[in-house]
Design a protein around this motif. Structure first.
Motif, short mmCIF file in Angstrom:
data_model
loop_
_atom_site.label_atom_id
_atom_site.label_comp_id
_atom_site.label_asym_id
_atom_site.label_seq_id
_atom_site.Cartn_x
_atom_site.Cartn_y
_atom_site.Cartn_z
N ARG A 1 0.80 -1.22 0.00
CA ARG A 1 0.00 0.00 0.00
C ARG A 1 0.83 1.28 0.00
O ARG A 1 0.39 2.31 -0.47
CB ARG A 1 -0.92 0.01 1.23
CG ARG A 1 -2.17 -0.83 1.07
CD ARG A 1 -2.91 -0.89 2.39
NE ARG A 1 -3.30 0.44 2.84
CZ ARG A 1 -4.43 1.05 2.44
NH1 ARG A 1 -5.21 0.45 1.60
NH2 ARG A 1 -4.73 2.24 2.88
N VAL A 2 2.03 1.21 0.53
CA VAL A 2 2.82 2.44 0.67
C VAL A 2 3.93 2.53 -0.37
O VAL A 2 4.81 3.37 -0.27
CB VAL A 2 3.41 2.53 2.08
CG1 VAL A 2 2.32 2.82 3.07
CG2 VAL A 2 4.17 1.31 2.44
N LEU A 3 3.87 1.67 -1.37
CA LEU A 3 4.92 1.67 -2.39
C LEU A 3 5.13 3.04 -3.06
O LEU A 3 6.26 3.44 -3.30
CB LEU A 3 4.59 0.61 -3.43
CG LEU A 3 5.74 -0.21 -4.01
CD1 LEU A 3 6.66 -0.69 -2.93
CD2 LEU A 3 5.19 -1.38 -4.78
N PRO A 4 4.06 3.82 -3.34
CA PRO A 4 4.28 5.12 -4.00
C PRO A 4 5.07 6.09 -3.14
O PRO A 4 5.63 7.05 -3.66
CB PRO A 4 2.86 5.65 -4.23
CG PRO A 4 2.00 4.47 -4.21
CD PRO A 4 2.62 3.51 -3.27
N LEU A 5 5.13 5.84 -1.83
CA LEU A 5 5.84 6.79 -0.96
C LEU A 5 7.33 6.83 -1.27
O LEU A 5 8.01 7.81 -0.97
CB LEU A 5 5.62 6.44 0.51
CG LEU A 5 4.20 6.61 1.02
CD1 LEU A 5 4.16 6.45 2.52
CD2 LEU A 5 3.66 7.98 0.66
N TYR B 1 1.56 -2.63 -7.48
CA TYR B 1 0.67 -1.59 -7.00
C TYR B 1 0.07 -0.88 -8.19
O TYR B 1 0.79 -0.36 -9.04
CB TYR B 1 1.48 -0.60 -6.16
CG TYR B 1 0.65 0.44 -5.48
CD1 TYR B 1 0.15 0.22 -4.23
CD2 TYR B 1 0.36 1.63 -6.11
CE1 TYR B 1 -0.63 1.15 -3.59
CE2 TYR B 1 -0.43 2.58 -5.50
CZ TYR B 1 -0.92 2.34 -4.23
OH TYR B 1 -1.68 3.27 -3.62
N TRP B 2 -1.25 -0.85 -8.28
CA TRP B 2 -1.91 -0.15 -9.38
C TRP B 2 -2.39 1.20 -8.88
O TRP B 2 -3.17 1.28 -7.96
CB TRP B 2 -3.07 -0.97 -9.93
CG TRP B 2 -2.60 -2.17 -10.67
CD1 TRP B 2 -2.30 -3.38 -10.15
CD2 TRP B 2 -2.31 -2.27 -12.06
NE1 TRP B 2 -1.86 -4.24 -11.12
CE2 TRP B 2 -1.86 -3.57 -12.31
CE3 TRP B 2 -2.40 -1.38 -13.14
CZ2 TRP B 2 -1.50 -4.01 -13.58
CZ3 TRP B 2 -2.04 -1.81 -14.40
CH2 TRP B 2 -1.60 -3.11 -14.61
N GLY C 1 -4.43 4.58 -8.51
CA GLY C 1 -5.79 5.03 -8.74
C GLY C 1 -6.78 3.91 -9.04
O GLY C 1 -7.71 4.10 -9.81
N LYS C 2 -6.56 2.73 -8.45
CA LYS C 2 -7.49 1.60 -8.59
C LYS C 2 -7.73 1.15 -10.03
O LYS C 2 -8.79 0.66 -10.36
CB LYS C 2 -8.84 1.94 -7.93
CG LYS C 2 -8.76 1.85 -6.41
CD LYS C 2 -10.12 1.82 -5.79
CE LYS C 2 -10.00 1.78 -4.27
NZ LYS C 2 -11.24 2.07 -3.61
N ILE D 1 -4.47 0.92 -19.67
CA ILE D 1 -3.92 2.25 -19.48
C ILE D 1 -3.53 2.55 -18.04
O ILE D 1 -3.07 3.62 -17.76
CB ILE D 1 -4.87 3.35 -19.99
CG1 ILE D 1 -6.27 3.06 -19.50
CG2 ILE D 1 -4.81 3.47 -21.49
CD1 ILE D 1 -7.26 4.13 -19.88
#
Lengths: 509, 120, 152
Positions: free
Chosen positions: A3-7, A58-59, A61-62, A69
């Motif tokens: 869940r925190v991968l984008p951080l 991790y995708w 924006g769902k 895309i």
């Protein structure tokens, strides 16, 4: 963790945008240092956790794997290893910068660019689609162009301009390659591209894309014959930046991207394997031979970086080549990859250490010319000790990490029956030893010149980052089997089983 | 050679012109122009990926249903890509020009063969 | 009035007349980014061009009073921060960049959730950033020009 991968990207990016606001706050100068150190420590701890549980997708924006895309981040074994390497060196370089960068005009701007570079590199190794690799690569690259010119002296500007022109050309080539892949497959997601292309070597257009990728990533990663900018750019930057550029930037932008694209996306062919082998041997030999004649300490280290990148590429080439020779067991490919990735991590650690100690020497003595130095082991015992550890590691003296990774690459070359490569690698190892003996002879040992009588040891924080890296040099050498099982096996698997990557991305997450 | 290949070939020619400018020219400004030409070549190349005969701009309006939109419009993805690439190119060019100004201040010339304090 | 502070009366008058239109057009492009061609980047470029026009027509003092170099840097950082905050807002809905705000009806100004907000952030960032680049390049030249004039 997923869940925190984008951080990994968001935190350094946010800090980078916050830091320029501190520029006017003259009274709380330590605030910028604090933010930078806090962010890099956070990222390092995060990277350690990521290494414990690779295999996540991790995708953003769902978006779902079914749509073509969505933008995704992929954390597999290779990404986790790269994240660890990047954030480790970034942490040590930040620690070193606190004292070292006091001479320069604007620390908040420096940290801002530094964190942008870290964000870009973290993005490159995590990104799951071709175009985001390009975008993050440009973020890291543009920050690094500016950082090379940070001192705004004539040499630095010249080096930065050279680097900028060639880097811009490289980006253009990479984008061309991405365009061709998009034309051939109609998608940018790496897993979907791999799935659509199927068996490697079938599509002729992809061959052109591979050519562009080789030129583009080869330029970014300073593979001979695309290495001309590196010996100018890397020594011109401030020392912690040199450590970042030589230690991780050329690997994240050049080697990692090349591995990901060649092994996981378009698939290796015999041609690619040979190109990697030739590029590796050429880089190794030319970089090594040119390093001998250098008298500028940092320039010598920069040439040595080209040479060491050659080892990594050679290991990759052997691994790719073994896949096409049924008579040789697959385990040899795994061994070659292990050697290559292990050397990648090791090189980040000891080249970071050496560049930081060159910075420490420059900080104390004010010169980079090896002829003007001497006997620093008496005056700067800790810097000299750390530098010696780095020298022993890179030259391949047994208990240190560099010895093992080189040995494994040579061993893999022999097992794969690339006897000439093995011979060249061995010879270049001795050449490496030769020019690092020169470093020891002229900088650490010998008599102290009169001009350097009053030289003192560098501040504690600089020593601390040197000590951390020196200890790692020893530790990485001592625990080879343990390391292989814990971190490298995942990365090897991620590279060798190209289809597994597709399954991970499209099914999991 | 099929006729559709011609535009792609022309972008390659444009790329080569840019590379020629970078490699052969001695003036810093001309080198920068060379880099810009290569960037435009790749932008042209990408926008060609989305082309289709008689396509419409990929903008959905109220009087259009999804089926006709998908049927008629050109591929919007390359357009998004080149917009990003243009922004990145803008950053690179701004940095290049800033460096060129600084270099002129230090060396008093735009001639790259006279800006040679670094060896090799 | 000294020679450096801008161009002729004709240019100044015309600029005075069109500047407001340029700003309005830029803001329109930013706000309608999710409905029509354009969006944050294009609108931001138009806004920045408006500032550049003011700078050229009225001289640097006038333009820098509206938006100084320091000001561009601050707006730049704040807008980037806002964009990141919008992206992080997605965590309320579960993932990064998730569109948490109600999407509304298509083809209305207030629709598409976070996209108009992101467009506004990008528009401010691009306008501030481009004008900042312009100022940085021009002021560097101006800082040197007195010496050059002495040489001549």
């Amino acid at each position: 963790m997923v869940r925190v991968l984008p951080l990994f990207v968001a935190v350094p990016l946010g800090a980078a945008f916050m830091l320029p606001l501190f520029e006017r706050l003259k009274k709380v100068r330590w605030l910028a240092d604090l933010v930078a150190v806090a962010v890099t420590i956070f990222l390092f701890i995060f990277a350690l956790q990521a290494m414990a549980s690779p295999g996540a997708v991790y995708w953003m924006g769902k978006w779902s794997p079914e749509s073509i895309i969505g933008i995704n981040l992929v954390l597999d074994g290779l990404s986790a290893l790269m994240l660890f390497t990047i954030n480790l060196v970034a942490f040590c370089a930040t620690l070193f910068s606190i004292e070292y960068m006091k001479r320069f005009t604007s620390k908040p701007l420096y940290y801002s660019l530094f964190l942008l570079m870290v964000a870009g590199m973290n993005g490159v190794v995590l990104s799951g689609d071709m175009f985001n690799i390009y975008v993050f690569l440009e973020i890291a690259a543009i920050a690094s162009y500016a950082l090379v010119a940070f001192g705004v002296e004539s040499e630095e500007l010249e080096a930065s301009f050279k680097y900028l022109i060639l880097g811009g050309l490289a980006s253009t080539f990479i984008l061309f390659g991405i365009g061709i892949l998009y034309n051939a497959t109609g998608t940018l997601n790496m897993a979907q591209i791999a799935q659509t292309l199927g068996v490697p070597g079938q599509n002729k257009a992809v061959l052109l894309a591979i050519c562009f990728f080789f030129m583009g990533f080869g330029l970014k990663g300073a593979m001979v014959p695309f290495h001309a900018w590196l010996p100018d750019a890397h020594p011109s930057a401030p020392a912690p930046i040199s450590a970042m550029l030589s230690g991780v930037l050329i690997k994240a932008l050049g080697v990692y991207a090349l591995i990901r694209v060649l092994f996981n996306v378009v698939g290796v062919t015999e041609l690619v394997a040979n190109a990697l082998l030739i590029g590796g041997i050429a880089s190794m030999t030319i970089g090594g031979l040119l390093a001998i004649g250098q008298w500028d300490f940092k320039r010598l280290l920069a040439y040595s970086s080209i040479s060491q990148i050659g080892y990594i590429l050679l290991g990759l080439g052997i691994a790719a080549g073994v896949l096409f020779r049924p008579e040789i067991p697959k385990a040899v490919a795994g061994l070659a990859l292990f050697g290559s990735l292990y050397h990648l991590l090791n090189h980040a650690v000891f080249k970071g250490l050496l560049f930081l100690s060159s910075g420490a020497v420059e900080y104390a003595t004010g010169t980079r010319n090896m002829r003007e130095m001497g006997g620093l082991r008496h005056q700067m015992p800790i810097t000299a000790g750390a530098c010696r550890v780095g020298v022993f590691s890179i030259a391949g003296i047994p208990p240190f990490n560099g010895f093992f990774s080189k040995l494994i690459i040579i061993l893999a070359a022999v097992l794969a029956r690339y006897y000439i490569s093995a011979a060249v690698t061995t010879i270049i190892s001795f050449v490496t030893l030769l020019y690092y003996i020169k470093v020891q002879r002229y900088i650490l040992d010998g008599d102290v010149p009169e001009a350097l009588e009053g030289v003192k040891e560098v501040p504690v924080l600089m020593q601390l980052s040197l000590i951390i890296l020196a200890v790692l040099c020893v530790a990485l050498g001592l625990f080879v089997p343990l390391l292989r099982e814990s971190i490298f096996q995942e990365a090897e698997r991620a590279i060798l089983s190209g289809l597994e990557y597709v399954q991970l991305v499209l099914a999991g997450g | 050679m099929p006729k559709e290949m011609l535009p792609y070939l022309l972008t390659m020619v444009l790329l080569m012109i840019g590379v020629y400018g970078i490699v052969v020219k001695r003036n810093i400004i001309k080198i920068i122009v060379g880099v810009i030409i290569t960037e435009y070549a790749v932008n042209c190349f990408l926008i060609l990926q989305g082309y289709r005969d008689g396509g419409i701009a990929p903008i959905m309006t109220a009087d259009m249903n999804t089926a006709t939109f998908v049927d008629k419009s050109v591929d919007p993805v390359p357009q998004a890509l080149i917009l990003t690439a243009i922004v990145i190119g803008l950053g690179t060019v701004a940095l290049m020009v800033a460096l060129a100004i600084r270099l002129y201040e230090k060396y008093g010339t735009f001639d790259i063969s006279e800006i040679r304090r670094l060896q090799g | 009035m000294n020679q450096r502070s801008g161009m002729t009366l004709i240019v100044k008058t015309i600029t005075r007349m069109v500047a407001a239109f340029i700003a309005t057009y830029g803001i329109y492009i930013v706000l309608y980014g999710h409905l029509t061609p354009g969006g944050g980047f294009a609108g931001g470029v138009i806004l920045a061009c408006g500032f550049v026009l003011l700078f050229l027509a009225f001289g640097k003092d006038f333009a820098l009073e509206i938006l100084s170099q320091r000001g561009t840097s601050i707006w730049d950082c704040l807008a980037a921060f806002a964009f990141l905050a919008i992206a992080l807002l997605g965590y309320i809905g579960g993932t990064f960049f998730y569109n948490v705000i109600a999407k509304g009806e298509p083809f209305h100004l207030v629709s598409a959730g976070i996209i108009p907000l992101a467009n506004i952030a990008i528009g401010i960032k691009v306008a501030a950033c481009l004008f900042g680049v312009f100022i940085a390049l021009v002021l560097f030249r101006m800082a040197r020009s007195p010496e050059e004039m002495e040489e001549e």
